[in-house]
Design an enzyme around this catalytic site. Structure first.
Site, PDB file in Angstrom:
ATOM      1  N   HIS A 131      10.519  -3.953 -12.289  1.00  0.00           N
ATOM      2  CA  HIS A 131      10.800  -4.154 -13.720  1.00  0.00           C
ATOM      3  C   HIS A 131       9.835  -3.364 -14.598  1.00  0.00           C
ATOM      4  CE1 HIS A 131      13.489  -7.741 -13.500  1.00  0.00           C
ATOM      5  NE2 HIS A 131      12.916  -7.874 -12.325  1.00  0.00           N
TER       6      HIS A 131
ATOM      7  N   CYS B 299      16.242  -3.976 -10.709  1.00  0.00           N
ATOM      8  CA  CYS B 299      16.319  -5.239  -9.960  1.00  0.00           C
ATOM      9  C   CYS B 299      17.777  -5.712  -9.825  1.00  0.00           C
ATOM     10  CB  CYS B 299      15.398  -6.273 -10.594  1.00  0.00           C
ATOM     11  SG  CYS B 299      14.932  -7.565  -9.438  1.00  0.00           S
TER      12      CYS B 299
ATOM     13  N   GLU C 172      10.099  -2.600 -17.588  1.00  0.00           N
ATOM     14  CA  GLU C 172      10.144  -3.042 -18.991  1.00  0.00           C
ATOM     15  C   GLU C 172       9.088  -4.095 -19.314  1.00  0.00           C
ATOM     16  OE1 GLU C 172      12.193  -3.888 -16.649  1.00  0.00           O
ATOM     17  OE2 GLU C 172      12.670  -6.010 -16.827  1.00  0.00           O
TER      18      GLU C 172
END
Ligand code: GLN
Length: 212
Positions: free
Chosen positions: A187, A88, A189
């Site tokens: 994302h 991002c 994560e």
């Protein structure tokens, strides 16, 4: 003699820790077989085999890179072939050209792409999509987009790894790789799916073993 083979070596991977979702990346890297450290100063940057640039706010991170005197050392490591992964805002920072950003925002030119910041529009700030990701096996990947960029131009050496499958943004490029640099608009994560981090750890390990 203990052989450091590519399968067993534990690379040290930094997460740029000026701003953004640092902790989640460190946890995902540790779960994927790397040693993770936060990077805020040049001595820490010098100690890593690869670097993750997390999501957050690219213009703020750009300013902090200058304040922390990391901008030129980071550009130098990228020129030297250090593997890097940007998610991002991290994708925006790694790009060669950024549209819809502040005129004073710096980019690292680690990958030959043009990205458009906040490209998906203000009305749909955040959304999730299941994606096919080239080179990653198994079920489609749940991708979380938060005020995300998309890639508007890819240079000749850049591989497109994922695009938006349907809806108004269908076909937009959201994951790319050029050499040792990987970038996603989304994302990984935050989902618990470690496959993108695993891919990056494998990339870093390969380079570290070749250089050892
Ligand atoms: N819109 C942010 C930027 O321009 C990126 C958002 C994110 O990283 N989740 O940097």
């Amino acid at each position: 003699m203990i052989e450091r083979t590519s399968a067993t070596m534990t690379p040290t991977i930094g997460v740029l820790a000026l701003q953004g979702d640092v902790r989640e990346h460190l946890a995902a890297l540790e779960a994927s077989g790397a040693r993770g450290i936060g990077v805020r100063r040049v001595s820490e940057l010098d100690a890593v085999d690869g670097l993750v640039i997390p999501g957050g706010e690219s213009t703020t991170m750009s300013r902090l890179l200058t304040v922390f005197e990391l901008l030129e050392p980071l550009r130098a490591r990228l020129r030297d072939g250090m593997p890097a992964y940007g998610s991002c805002a991290g994708m925006i920072l790694l790009a060669g050209e950024v549209l819809d950003t502040r005129p004073d925002a710096q980019c690292l030119s680690g990958i030959d792409i043009t990205v458009r910041r906040n490209a998906f529009g203000r009305q749909v700030d955040s959304f999730e999509e299941d994606l096919d990701f080239a080179g990653i096996e198994g079920a489609p990947m749940r991708a979380v987009f938060i005020r995300a960029p998309w890639v508007e131009r890819v240079g000749p050496g850049v591989e497109v790894l994922a695009t938006v499958p349907e809806g108004p943004a269908a076909g937009r490029v959201v994951a790319v790789r050029e050499g040792n640099v990987l970038a996603t608009s989304f994302h990984p994560e935050v989902t618990g799916d470690r496959r993108v981090h695993q891919l990056f750890v494998d990339m870093v390990r390969e380079v570290a073993v070749a250089r050892a």
